[in-house]
Enzyme design. Structure first.
Site, PDB file in Angstrom:
ATOM      1  N   GLY A  17       0.637  -1.253  -0.165  1.00  0.00           N
ATOM      2  CA  GLY A  17       0.030   0.000   0.214  1.00  0.00           C
ATOM      3  C   GLY A  17       0.907   1.221  -0.126  1.00  0.00           C
ATOM      4  O   GLY A  17       2.089   1.113   0.175  1.00  0.00           O
ATOM      5  N   ASP A  18       0.241   2.352  -0.245  1.00  0.00           N
ATOM      6  CA  ASP A  18       0.781   3.703   0.008  1.00  0.00           C
ATOM      7  C   ASP A  18       1.970   3.743  -1.422  1.00  0.00           C
ATOM      8  O   ASP A  18       2.636   4.646  -1.122  1.00  0.00           O
ATOM      9  CB  ASP A  18       1.445   3.939   1.189  1.00  0.00           C
ATOM     10  CG  ASP A  18       0.830   3.590   2.317  1.00  0.00           C
ATOM     11  OD1 ASP A  18      -0.415   4.298   2.269  1.00  0.00           O
ATOM     12  OD2 ASP A  18       1.067   3.075   3.284  1.00  0.00           O
ATOM     13  N   LYS A  21      -0.889   5.124  -5.463  1.00  0.00           N
ATOM     14  CA  LYS A  21      -1.712   4.882  -6.437  1.00  0.00           C
ATOM     15  C   LYS A  21      -2.819   6.077  -6.842  1.00  0.00           C
ATOM     16  O   LYS A  21      -3.286   6.292  -7.970  1.00  0.00           O
ATOM     17  CB  LYS A  21      -2.903   3.863  -6.029  1.00  0.00           C
ATOM     18  CG  LYS A  21      -2.188   2.560  -5.759  1.00  0.00           C
ATOM     19  CD  LYS A  21      -3.117   1.540  -4.771  1.00  0.00           C
ATOM     20  CE  LYS A  21      -3.507   1.954  -3.552  1.00  0.00           C
ATOM     21  NZ  LYS A  21      -2.374   1.998  -2.689  1.00  0.00           N
ATOM     22  N   ALA A  44      -8.168   3.959   3.796  1.00  0.00           N
ATOM     23  CA  ALA A  44      -7.029   4.255   2.732  1.00  0.00           C
ATOM     24  C   ALA A  44      -7.326   5.750   2.713  1.00  0.00           C
ATOM     25  O   ALA A  44      -7.947   6.524   3.073  1.00  0.00           O
ATOM     26  CB  ALA A  44      -7.847   3.697   1.346  1.00  0.00           C
ATOM     27  N   GLY A  45      -6.006   6.212   2.288  1.00  0.00           N
ATOM     28  CA  GLY A  45      -5.815   7.618   1.918  1.00  0.00           C
ATOM     29  C   GLY A  45      -5.106   7.910   0.800  1.00  0.00           C
ATOM     30  O   GLY A  45      -3.830   7.442   0.950  1.00  0.00           O
ATOM     31  N   HIS A  46      -5.426   8.272  -0.186  1.00  0.00           N
ATOM     32  CA  HIS A  46      -4.797   8.922  -1.321  1.00  0.00           C
ATOM     33  C   HIS A  46      -4.540  10.230  -1.308  1.00  0.00           C
ATOM     34  O   HIS A  46      -5.294  11.159  -0.780  1.00  0.00           O
ATOM     35  CB  HIS A  46      -5.558   8.634  -2.672  1.00  0.00           C
ATOM     36  CG  HIS A  46      -5.779   7.065  -3.149  1.00  0.00           C
ATOM     37  ND1 HIS A  46      -4.851   5.867  -2.929  1.00  0.00           N
ATOM     38  CD2 HIS A  46      -6.964   6.628  -3.340  1.00  0.00           C
ATOM     39  CE1 HIS A  46      -5.342   5.081  -3.221  1.00  0.00           C
ATOM     40  NE2 HIS A  46      -6.692   5.209  -3.410  1.00  0.00           N
ATOM     41  N   GLN A 226      -5.240   0.220  -0.668  1.00  0.00           N
ATOM     42  CA  GLN A 226      -4.136  -0.734   0.123  1.00  0.00           C
ATOM     43  C   GLN A 226      -3.208  -1.310  -1.020  1.00  0.00           C
ATOM     44  O   GLN A 226      -3.011  -0.894  -2.187  1.00  0.00           O
ATOM     45  CB  GLN A 226      -4.622  -1.867   0.864  1.00  0.00           C
ATOM     46  CG  GLN A 226      -5.428  -1.131   2.190  1.00  0.00           C
ATOM     47  CD  GLN A 226      -6.785  -0.725   2.125  1.00  0.00           C
ATOM     48  OE1 GLN A 226      -7.459  -1.734   1.491  1.00  0.00           O
ATOM     49  NE2 GLN A 226      -7.148   0.043   2.943  1.00  0.00           N
ATOM     50  N   THR A 302      -3.686   8.789   6.197  1.00  0.00           N
ATOM     51  CA  THR A 302      -4.711   8.694   7.237  1.00  0.00           C
ATOM     52  C   THR A 302      -4.227   8.994   8.645  1.00  0.00           C
ATOM     53  O   THR A 302      -5.265   9.653   9.347  1.00  0.00           O
ATOM     54  CB  THR A 302      -5.417   7.490   6.774  1.00  0.00           C
ATOM     55  OG1 THR A 302      -5.735   7.233   5.617  1.00  0.00           O
ATOM     56  CG2 THR A 302      -6.792   6.976   7.624  1.00  0.00           C
ATOM     57  N   GLY A 304      -0.851   9.698  10.004  1.00  0.00           N
ATOM     58  CA  GLY A 304       0.267  10.207  10.220  1.00  0.00           C
ATOM     59  C   GLY A 304       1.231   9.373  10.692  1.00  0.00           C
ATOM     60  O   GLY A 304       2.374   9.948  11.181  1.00  0.00           O
ATOM     61  N   ARG A 307       6.032   5.278   8.319  1.00  0.00           N
ATOM     62  CA  ARG A 307       6.051   4.062   7.756  1.00  0.00           C
ATOM     63  C   ARG A 307       7.443   3.261   7.868  1.00  0.00           C
ATOM     64  O   ARG A 307       8.517   3.940   7.776  1.00  0.00           O
ATOM     65  CB  ARG A 307       5.725   4.198   6.090  1.00  0.00           C
ATOM     66  CG  ARG A 307       4.221   4.523   5.834  1.00  0.00           C
ATOM     67  CD  ARG A 307       4.086   4.830   4.544  1.00  0.00           C
ATOM     68  NE  ARG A 307       2.758   5.454   4.210  1.00  0.00           N
ATOM     69  CZ  ARG A 307       2.524   6.558   3.297  1.00  0.00           C
ATOM     70  NH1 ARG A 307       3.532   6.822   2.636  1.00  0.00           N
ATOM     71  NH2 ARG A 307       1.386   6.984   3.358  1.00  0.00           N
ATOM     72  N   GLY A 417       8.327  12.674  -8.884  1.00  0.00           N
ATOM     73  CA  GLY A 417       7.778  13.719  -7.977  1.00  0.00           C
ATOM     74  C   GLY A 417       6.546  13.629  -7.869  1.00  0.00           C
ATOM     75  O   GLY A 417       5.608  13.143  -8.371  1.00  0.00           O
TER      76      GLY A 417
HETATM   77  P1  GDP Z   1      -1.624   5.890  -2.285  1.00  0.00           P
HETATM   78  O1  GDP Z   1      -2.547   5.206  -1.265  1.00  0.00           O
HETATM   79  O2  GDP Z   1      -0.974   4.356  -3.111  1.00  0.00           O
HETATM   80  O3  GDP Z   1      -2.258   6.668  -3.232  1.00  0.00           O
HETATM   81  O4  GDP Z   1      -0.323   6.418  -1.862  1.00  0.00           O
HETATM   82  P2  GDP Z   1      -0.275   7.483  -0.724  1.00  0.00           P
HETATM   83  O5  GDP Z   1      -1.051   8.751  -1.072  1.00  0.00           O
HETATM   84  O6  GDP Z   1      -0.510   7.196   0.683  1.00  0.00           O
HETATM   85  O7  GDP Z   1       1.134   8.040  -0.987  1.00  0.00           O
HETATM   86  C1  GDP Z   1       1.811   8.539  -2.017  1.00  0.00           C
HETATM   87  C2  GDP Z   1       2.491   9.752  -1.417  1.00  0.00           C
HETATM   88  O8  GDP Z   1       3.493   9.702  -2.437  1.00  0.00           O
HETATM   89  C3  GDP Z   1       1.658  10.989  -1.896  1.00  0.00           C
HETATM   90  O9  GDP Z   1       2.090  12.146  -0.767  1.00  0.00           O
HETATM   91  C4  GDP Z   1       2.163  11.398  -3.098  1.00  0.00           C
HETATM   92  O10 GDP Z   1       2.140  12.889  -3.420  1.00  0.00           O
HETATM   93  C5  GDP Z   1       3.507  10.968  -3.046  1.00  0.00           C
HETATM   94  N1  GDP Z   1       4.204  10.553  -4.606  1.00  0.00           N
HETATM   95  C6  GDP Z   1       3.448  10.054  -5.606  1.00  0.00           C
HETATM   96  N2  GDP Z   1       4.202   9.616  -6.475  1.00  0.00           N
HETATM   97  C7  GDP Z   1       5.435  10.336  -6.266  1.00  0.00           C
HETATM   98  C8  GDP Z   1       6.778  10.568  -6.902  1.00  0.00           C
HETATM   99  O11 GDP Z   1       7.035  10.011  -7.895  1.00  0.00           O
HETATM  100  N3  GDP Z   1       7.944  10.884  -6.175  1.00  0.00           N
HETATM  101  C9  GDP Z   1       7.607  11.413  -4.801  1.00  0.00           C
HETATM  102  N4  GDP Z   1       8.613  12.138  -4.194  1.00  0.00           N
HETATM  103  N5  GDP Z   1       6.378  11.355  -4.226  1.00  0.00           N
HETATM  104  C10 GDP Z   1       5.402  10.850  -4.901  1.00  0.00           C
END
Ligand code: GDP
Length: 427
Positions: A17-18, A21, A44-46, A226, A302, A304, A307, A417
């Site tokens: 997860g994280d 996505k 989940a927290g995107h 996840q 979600t 803080g 990880r 990024g």
């Molecule tokens: P998700 O649940 O799979 O969507 O993942 P999260 O949102 O928990 O974590 C992804 C974090 O990584 C977010 O803060 C995104 O902005 C950041 N992120 C995604 N792609 C990249 C990347 O290529 N580089 C960096 N530095 N951060 C990224």
């Protein structure tokens, strides 16, 4: 991603997860007609950074940030109606037009206050390291045929009798925990009476709606939450979530046929993280883990929570590729490795003197697993401005090519990024 042959795509996390996505869904959703969530809940927290602003979405598909896209929450999700409307109201306050673009499956199960109460007071939930949002207890009720679904809101009398039965069970569980708190029928009914006039108008038979969309040629993105190693069947049980996170769960959790799915994109970080307890074979020792955590800003969206961090585990991702039938990989957060001199890739585990290259199901083997590393040169230059494969330093290309070989899956995207534009698609 979408073309005349590829109309239905699943996005799935291929680690714990994280993986980012939310960003990939955001980027790919630009060309989608529909984005549908298929499992999980408000645990989940995107996080999506659009450039000027950032949004954290818990239940609503990230596609909502594109005005032309319609979004749905599938039957496989356990829906927390209270936080759903908080999320909707925040989006509206931020200028996102949600009206007429969000649908909820009539068959989705509800997460209710008594689920959260049981989750927050359960020592078993604490041991697994759950978010305490009631997701596990709601799925337990679903499987035990004690659940309350969105469509039950249409029938107040039936709703009351279902809630009475479920609250009775929750209170028996709380009594067994030896705590004083108790769940309550009337306040649960009052909450649902307040929310039903907002939920019912956006309720639909999502499986049918998406089936019709697919047969009429629409492009549909199915969004997982996840990751594969948290799948209730295929993950590191019992340190898993309560739903089927893998691509098979996408068909079930939306209510369409598995044969309707054309592509499965696996999202992986260029390294590995895990939140909560359970096996993580490539976990780094504290100081090195801390460096990666800081560079990657690895704190849960979600909760803080920090990880746990480690090197890329090709055994894990190869397994995820097999279980999900991945047709492509999106490698995210490559930029996080920009400052490393040497980068390790785990190609196998040594357990009792034997080398494993396939992921073992036995937690005892995972506890004893000694990762076998292949060390690669770092590139020690910023990749943040790369927009095509040729812009990447050759050491980064070699690293990605080795991942492709070990995982036996092509790399379709590389993300460098947080911003929407910081991504390159690999032809
Ligand atoms: P998700 O649940 O799979 O969507 O993942 P999260 O949102 O928990 O974590 C992804 C974090 O990584 C977010 O803060 C995104 O902005 C950041 N992120 C995604 N792609 C990249 C990347 O290529 N580089 C960096 N530095 N951060 C990224």
């Amino acid at each position: 991603m979408f073309d005349s042959k590829t109309r239905t795509v699943v996005i799935v996390g291929a680690q714990w997860g994280d993986e980012g996505k939310g960003k990939l869904v955001d980027v790919i959703a630009e060309r989608a007609d529909w984005v549908v969530r298929y499992q999980g809940g408000a645990n989940a927290g995107h996080t999506v950074h659009t450039g000027e602003r950032s949004f954290v979405l818990h239940q609503i598909p990230s596609g909502i940030l594109h005005s032309g896209v319609r979004c749905a929450i599938g039957n496989g999700v356990v829906l927390d109606p209270d936080t759903l409307f908080k999320e909707i109201d925040e989006l509206i306050a931020d200028g996102v037009d949600v009206q007429g673009r969000l649908y909820v499956s009539d068959r989705a199960h509800l997460v209710l206050p008594y689920h959260k109460l049981v989750d927050s007071l359960s020592s078993a939930s604490k041991e697994i390291g759950t978010t305490g949002r009631g997701i596990g207890p709601a799925y337990e009720d679903k499987i035990a045929r004690r659940g309350v679904r969105v469509l039950d809101l249409r029938h107040p009398e039936r709703l009351r009798s279902l809630i009475e039965k479920a609250v009775k069970h929750a209170n028996a569980v709380l009594t067994a925990f030896g705590v004083d708190q108790r769940a309550d029928v009337d306040s649960t009914i009052a909450l649902l009476e307040r929310l039903a006039p907002r939920i019912l108008p956006i309720t639909d038979d999502v499986g049918l709606v998406i089936h019709r969309a697919i047969t009429s040629g629409a492009s549909v993105l199915l969004e997982g939450a996840q990751g594969s190693l948290l799948d209730v069947d295929h993950g590191t049980y019992p340190y898993v979530t309560s739903s089927s996170t893998t691509s098979g769960g996408a068909a079930i959790g939306v209510g369409i046929a598995p044969t309707a799915i054309n592509e499965v994109l696996g999202i992986v970080k260029a390294y590995t993280t895990r939140v909560g307890n359970g096996p993580l074979p490539t976990e780094l020792p504290e100081a090195e883990g801390e460096r990666m955590r800081k560079l990657g800003n690895e704190f849960g969206a979600t909760t803080g929570r920090p990880r746990r961090c480690g090197w890329f585990d090709a055994v894990v991702v190869r397994y995820a590729a097999r279980v999900n039938g991945l047709t492509g990989l999106a490698v995210t957060k490559l930029d996080v490795l920009d400052s490393y001199e040497k980068i390790a890739l785990c190609t196998g585990y040594k357990v009792d003197g034997e080398i494993y290259t396939e992921f073992p199901g036995d937690p005892v083997a995972l506890d004893d697993a000694e990762p076998q590393y292949e060390w690669m040169e770092g590139w020690r230059t910023s990749t943040a401005d790369a927009r095509s494969w040729n812009d990447l330093p050759s050491a980064a290309q070699k690293y990605l090519e080795r991942i492709r070989e070990l995982v036996e899956t092509r790399i379709a995207y590389v993300s460098v990024g947080t911003r929407r534009d910081q991504i390159l698609s690999v032809g």
